[in-house]
Motif scaffolding. Sequence first.
Motif, PDB file in Angstrom:
ATOM      1  N   GLU A  20      -7.280   0.530   3.313  1.00  0.00           N
ATOM      2  CA  GLU A  20      -7.789   0.527   1.948  1.00  0.00           C
ATOM      3  C   GLU A  20      -9.049   1.375   1.806  1.00  0.00           C
ATOM      4  O   GLU A  20      -9.649   1.433   0.732  1.00  0.00           O
ATOM      5  CB  GLU A  20      -8.043  -0.909   1.498  1.00  0.00           C
ATOM      6  CG  GLU A  20      -6.747  -1.698   1.302  1.00  0.00           C
ATOM      7  CD  GLU A  20      -6.981  -3.168   1.018  1.00  0.00           C
ATOM      8  OE1 GLU A  20      -8.109  -3.659   1.296  1.00  0.00           O
ATOM      9  OE2 GLU A  20      -6.061  -3.832   0.528  1.00  0.00           O
ATOM     10  N   ARG A  51      -5.504  -3.479   7.553  1.00  0.00           N
ATOM     11  CA  ARG A  51      -5.301  -3.399   6.101  1.00  0.00           C
ATOM     12  C   ARG A  51      -6.601  -2.958   5.418  1.00  0.00           C
ATOM     13  O   ARG A  51      -6.608  -2.107   4.523  1.00  0.00           O
ATOM     14  CB  ARG A  51      -4.840  -4.762   5.569  1.00  0.00           C
ATOM     15  CG  ARG A  51      -4.697  -4.868   4.051  1.00  0.00           C
ATOM     16  CD  ARG A  51      -3.662  -3.861   3.527  1.00  0.00           C
ATOM     17  NE  ARG A  51      -3.410  -4.041   2.112  1.00  0.00           N
ATOM     18  CZ  ARG A  51      -2.280  -4.556   1.633  1.00  0.00           C
ATOM     19  NH1 ARG A  51      -1.329  -4.977   2.458  1.00  0.00           N
ATOM     20  NH2 ARG A  51      -2.099  -4.668   0.331  1.00  0.00           N
ATOM     21  N   TRP A  52      -7.709  -3.524   5.847  1.00  0.00           N
ATOM     22  CA  TRP A  52      -9.031  -3.166   5.323  1.00  0.00           C
ATOM     23  C   TRP A  52      -9.323  -1.694   5.579  1.00  0.00           C
ATOM     24  O   TRP A  52      -9.827  -0.989   4.704  1.00  0.00           O
ATOM     25  CB  TRP A  52     -10.058  -4.074   5.997  1.00  0.00           C
ATOM     26  CG  TRP A  52     -11.488  -3.926   5.604  1.00  0.00           C
ATOM     27  CD1 TRP A  52     -12.104  -4.428   4.484  1.00  0.00           C
ATOM     28  CD2 TRP A  52     -12.520  -3.277   6.367  1.00  0.00           C
ATOM     29  NE1 TRP A  52     -13.442  -4.124   4.509  1.00  0.00           N
ATOM     30  CE2 TRP A  52     -13.731  -3.425   5.649  1.00  0.00           C
ATOM     31  CE3 TRP A  52     -12.534  -2.606   7.584  1.00  0.00           C
ATOM     32  CZ2 TRP A  52     -14.938  -2.905   6.109  1.00  0.00           C
ATOM     33  CZ3 TRP A  52     -13.742  -2.095   8.054  1.00  0.00           C
ATOM     34  CH2 TRP A  52     -14.918  -2.239   7.318  1.00  0.00           C
ATOM     35  N   LEU A  65       0.838  -1.200   0.000  1.00  0.00           N
ATOM     36  CA  LEU A  65       0.000   0.000   0.000  1.00  0.00           C
ATOM     37  C   LEU A  65       0.872   1.248   0.000  1.00  0.00           C
ATOM     38  O   LEU A  65       1.922   1.276   0.635  1.00  0.00           O
ATOM     39  CB  LEU A  65      -0.903   0.029   1.233  1.00  0.00           C
ATOM     40  CG  LEU A  65      -2.058  -0.973   1.299  1.00  0.00           C
ATOM     41  CD1 LEU A  65      -2.885  -0.709   2.549  1.00  0.00           C
ATOM     42  CD2 LEU A  65      -2.928  -0.889   0.071  1.00  0.00           C
ATOM     43  N   THR A 113      -1.143   5.166   6.159  1.00  0.00           N
ATOM     44  CA  THR A 113      -0.164   4.095   6.349  1.00  0.00           C
ATOM     45  C   THR A 113       1.170   4.592   6.878  1.00  0.00           C
ATOM     46  O   THR A 113       2.052   3.782   7.170  1.00  0.00           O
ATOM     47  CB  THR A 113       0.059   3.351   5.019  1.00  0.00           C
ATOM     48  OG1 THR A 113       0.338   4.309   3.989  1.00  0.00           O
ATOM     49  CG2 THR A 113      -1.173   2.557   4.636  1.00  0.00           C
ATOM     50  N   GLN A 127       2.071  -7.554  11.245  1.00  0.00           N
ATOM     51  CA  GLN A 127       2.504  -7.348   9.865  1.00  0.00           C
ATOM     52  C   GLN A 127       2.155  -8.535   8.976  1.00  0.00           C
ATOM     53  O   GLN A 127       1.865  -8.355   7.789  1.00  0.00           O
ATOM     54  CB  GLN A 127       3.999  -7.052   9.837  1.00  0.00           C
ATOM     55  CG  GLN A 127       4.337  -5.691  10.421  1.00  0.00           C
ATOM     56  CD  GLN A 127       5.786  -5.299  10.256  1.00  0.00           C
ATOM     57  OE1 GLN A 127       6.684  -6.135  10.322  1.00  0.00           O
ATOM     58  NE2 GLN A 127       6.030  -4.011  10.038  1.00  0.00           N
ATOM     59  N   PHE A 135      -1.456  -7.810   8.145  1.00  0.00           N
ATOM     60  CA  PHE A 135      -1.579  -6.633   7.289  1.00  0.00           C
ATOM     61  C   PHE A 135      -1.104  -6.934   5.872  1.00  0.00           C
ATOM     62  O   PHE A 135      -1.695  -6.468   4.895  1.00  0.00           O
ATOM     63  CB  PHE A 135      -0.759  -5.482   7.884  1.00  0.00           C
ATOM     64  CG  PHE A 135      -1.027  -4.145   7.241  1.00  0.00           C
ATOM     65  CD1 PHE A 135      -2.000  -3.300   7.767  1.00  0.00           C
ATOM     66  CD2 PHE A 135      -0.310  -3.732   6.131  1.00  0.00           C
ATOM     67  CE1 PHE A 135      -2.255  -2.064   7.173  1.00  0.00           C
ATOM     68  CE2 PHE A 135      -0.560  -2.496   5.537  1.00  0.00           C
ATOM     69  CZ  PHE A 135      -1.536  -1.667   6.058  1.00  0.00           C
ATOM     70  N   GLY A 136      -0.057  -7.721   5.758  1.00  0.00           N
ATOM     71  CA  GLY A 136       0.494  -7.997   4.435  1.00  0.00           C
ATOM     72  C   GLY A 136      -0.158  -9.161   3.715  1.00  0.00           C
ATOM     73  O   GLY A 136      -0.295  -9.137   2.487  1.00  0.00           O
TER      74      GLY A 136
END
Length: 461
Positions: A191, A187-188, A34, A201, A240, A243-244
């Motif tokens: 986005e 992460r959602w 991202l 981020t 992480q 998230f990744g």
Amino acid sequence: MAVLLAAVLLAGCARSVAGTAETEQWSPTRAAGLEITSGQSGPRPGVPDTGLTAVNGDGGEIDRLALNAVEDVQRYWAQELPATFGVPFAPVRRLFSYDSTGPGPVVCGTDTTGLVNAFYCPAEDTVAWDRGELLPTLADTFGTMSVVAVLAHEFGHAVQFRLGVGGSTSSIVREQQADCYTGAFFRWLAEGNGPHYRLATGPGLNQVLGTLFFIRDSTEVGFDTDGAHGNAFDRVSAFQFGFGDGSGRCARIDETEVRGRITQQSAAAVVPGDDGNLPVDDPDALAALLSTLRAAFGPNTAPIVGTTVADCPEGGRTAPVSYCPATGTLGLDLAGLAAIGTARSDGGDGIGDFAAFAEIASRYALAVQQAAGLPLRGVAAAGRTACLTGFWAGTITAGRGAPLALSPGDLDEAVAEMLAPESLIAADVDGRSIPSGFARVQAFREGFAAADPAACADLFR
């Protein structure tokens, strides 16, 4: 760190670390794919509050933040659980707010008086939080996203319950999964999917990682202790992963995977009252440090070491340690390094010995890059530097026979340094660091897990 009476490691030593995530080609402008953004993080302006309510709530600001976070987290899992696991998500049965600073009600058989905590109770399918001390302290220290992080973590446990992960699973596995699920949810959010919250981020993720650092286990807790949550390095790693790589990665965290990569010591190895800190300006400690660096990277890359930070004709002056490419000299300001190396618990204003030693290692890593003909300026060089510093750290884990070895809390000190506004561990020769704390820690972790330092040059280019 602990000095050991042992032989130096062989140059270019290789190792493998189980359970690490696969990583895409690194980009200086991205965090786990991202774009690194520096916009606003926190509540979306102009969005109506959720209609959710909490038992025993007071209708105040903290409960409002918490309930809006719950709405976003449950919205995520209502989509994610059926899509990834084929299981419908039922909202938790009860939300409960309490004030730990006053007489507390009993929640799930627990007296909440003085209970500075947030927790999930499977028996009553309840998520509870302390609005009196815990959440206000986190919000004041790290910002509102820390409140969201705590609630997302507890809902990670609710997800485990819905997926059949029971009490027979060790606490460290449950907590690593919950941290990972927290990462998947963020992460959602990053986005742009959250109804009530938004996440940049850059600084926004730093708030979240800072929260995980704050609520880490102490150095006197082993990973196999009942109730263990993990040290900061392991908690950030799990976050992480989620998230990744998404929530499916989190479900694959099990006892074997955790024991293959966990850096937290076992309960049997705990030495009460021993923080493992060495005086950074001690000649023997510095000699041991330099021997581990030569062992990790080979003798042909070793720079000349001096005890002053001198001017460099082509730039490269950083404090409290610098590398001058023109002269191949590593300059140490011992007083400045000692200030960083003396943690507050020892009466100083610094972070701890490993933060200072890792800053030295980061400048040493520039000599390694120069020997390989790699550029020393720019964010790619900063990423390689963090990665190579992480690789060196992986060669001095306890039990490997190095003259200097990681002690409990050392990797957490590295996390603290990398989450600071500027990080020398993750900086190029002129001190320009990777703009995202998340990306700094990720680069360090990639090196820590690498079998060979060449992996850093392959990844950061």
